[in-house]
Scaffold this motif. Structure first.
Motif, PDB file in Angstrom:
ATOM      1  N   ILE A 231       0.830  -1.204   0.000  1.00  0.00           N
ATOM      2  CA  ILE A 231       0.000   0.000   0.000  1.00  0.00           C
ATOM      3  C   ILE A 231       0.865   1.255   0.000  1.00  0.00           C
ATOM      4  O   ILE A 231       0.607   2.210  -0.734  1.00  0.00           O
ATOM      5  CB  ILE A 231      -0.946   0.000   1.215  1.00  0.00           C
ATOM      6  CG1 ILE A 231      -1.941  -1.167   1.114  1.00  0.00           C
ATOM      7  CG2 ILE A 231      -1.683   1.331   1.335  1.00  0.00           C
ATOM      8  CD1 ILE A 231      -2.754  -1.379   2.371  1.00  0.00           C
ATOM      9  N   ALA A 232       1.906   1.260   0.834  1.00  0.00           N
ATOM     10  CA  ALA A 232       2.770   2.440   0.943  1.00  0.00           C
ATOM     11  C   ALA A 232       4.045   2.064   1.682  1.00  0.00           C
ATOM     12  O   ALA A 232       4.107   1.044   2.384  1.00  0.00           O
ATOM     13  CB  ALA A 232       2.058   3.566   1.678  1.00  0.00           C
TER      14      ALA A 232
ATOM     15  N   TYR B 193      -5.728   5.897   1.597  1.00  0.00           N
ATOM     16  CA  TYR B 193      -5.601   4.857   0.579  1.00  0.00           C
ATOM     17  C   TYR B 193      -6.934   4.118   0.434  1.00  0.00           C
ATOM     18  O   TYR B 193      -7.825   4.211   1.293  1.00  0.00           O
ATOM     19  CB  TYR B 193      -4.505   3.855   0.973  1.00  0.00           C
ATOM     20  CG  TYR B 193      -4.878   3.028   2.186  1.00  0.00           C
ATOM     21  CD1 TYR B 193      -5.356   1.733   2.053  1.00  0.00           C
ATOM     22  CD2 TYR B 193      -4.803   3.571   3.473  1.00  0.00           C
ATOM     23  CE1 TYR B 193      -5.738   0.983   3.165  1.00  0.00           C
ATOM     24  CE2 TYR B 193      -5.175   2.840   4.585  1.00  0.00           C
ATOM     25  CZ  TYR B 193      -5.645   1.542   4.416  1.00  0.00           C
ATOM     26  OH  TYR B 193      -6.035   0.803   5.506  1.00  0.00           O
TER      27      TYR B 193
ATOM     28  N   ASN C  77      -8.865   0.811   0.700  1.00  0.00           N
ATOM     29  CA  ASN C  77      -8.714  -0.451   1.429  1.00  0.00           C
ATOM     30  C   ASN C  77      -9.653  -1.494   0.835  1.00  0.00           C
ATOM     31  O   ASN C  77     -10.881  -1.365   0.922  1.00  0.00           O
ATOM     32  CB  ASN C  77      -9.017  -0.220   2.916  1.00  0.00           C
ATOM     33  CG  ASN C  77      -8.708  -1.432   3.774  1.00  0.00           C
ATOM     34  OD1 ASN C  77      -9.125  -2.552   3.472  1.00  0.00           O
ATOM     35  ND2 ASN C  77      -7.990  -1.189   4.865  1.00  0.00           N
TER      36      ASN C  77
END
Length: 224
Positions: A136-137, A188, A190
């Motif tokens: 994700i990051a 973000y 999810n």
């Protein structure tokens, strides 16, 4: 609390209580503090609780202490997560958590250190494999805090090689002072919750706090 973390915390207190009790008994006069000693230490929390590793080098002079520590491949998921990270079904992987410390020795056994550290975080959904395609990051957090360290030589009264065996207990407070995230938070999509989610940068300590406990085992070359 995670059961392995609970067991380790209990063990930490047993070790500390045993050492305090031992020093409360009459004993021969202690050796004078060494002018210089060097320790190589390996943390127990990291392999037992976080499925990773930590190596630390300590250098003590008569009045000061210096260290460099490097944690690697640390995992936080499941029962180790609380709050938004748990609700959003995330998992964290830390490729490294590293930094140094400079401290003052109050006694032969006790010192307090100022510790700047940097921690690298990778964010995943708990259900996903931890590879670049599912990440994700990634971000870094920077902490500046204090550590209280207590050294114990279980066989320190002996004159053979075992006198260098070292148990290092620590309590640390590492508050985050900066992050590489814009606004210190991440937004973000999810796929587990089906929503856009926002979460702040994680803290490095127990239950998303700045507080850490650890016990390290290693060896000290004394009287260099």
């Amino acid at each position: 609390m995670h059961p392995r973390l609970g067991a380790l915390v209990l063990g930490w207190w047993v070790l500390l209580a045993g050492h305090i009790a031992a020093h409360a008994q009459p004993a021969p006069a202690a050796d004078p503090p060494d002018d210089l000693d060097v320790s190589l230490l390996f943390g127990l929390v990291q392999p037992i609780v976080l499925s990773g590793a930590n190596v630390q080098v300590d250098v003590h002079t008569r009045r000061f202490s210096f260290d460099y520590s490097h944690g690697m491949s640390l995992d936080m998921s499941g029962a180790l997560l609380v709050g938004d990270a748990k609700d959003q079904q995330l998992a964290y992987h830390l490729p490294y958590s590293t930094g140094f410390g400079i401290g003052y020795r109050f006694t032969r056994w006790l010192d307090v250190r100022v510790e700047p550290k940097v921690h690298s975080w990778q964010v995943y959904l708990a259900r996903d494999p931890q590879d670049a395609g599912h990440r994700i990051a990634s971000y870094e957090t920077y902490t500046l805090g204090l550590g209280v360290y207590h050294r114990w030589f279980p066989f320190g009264g002996r004159r053979d090689w075992t006198r260098g065996i070292t148990v290092l207990s620590s309590v640390r407070w590492w508050p985050t002072i900066a992050t590489s995230l814009d606004g210190d938070e991440l937004t973000y999509a999810n796929r587990s919750t089906g929503r856009m989610e926002t979460i702040g940068a994680a803290n490095i300590g127990i239950a998303d706090t700045p507080f850490l406990l650890n016990v390290s085992l290693g060896y000290t070359l004394r009287g260099l």
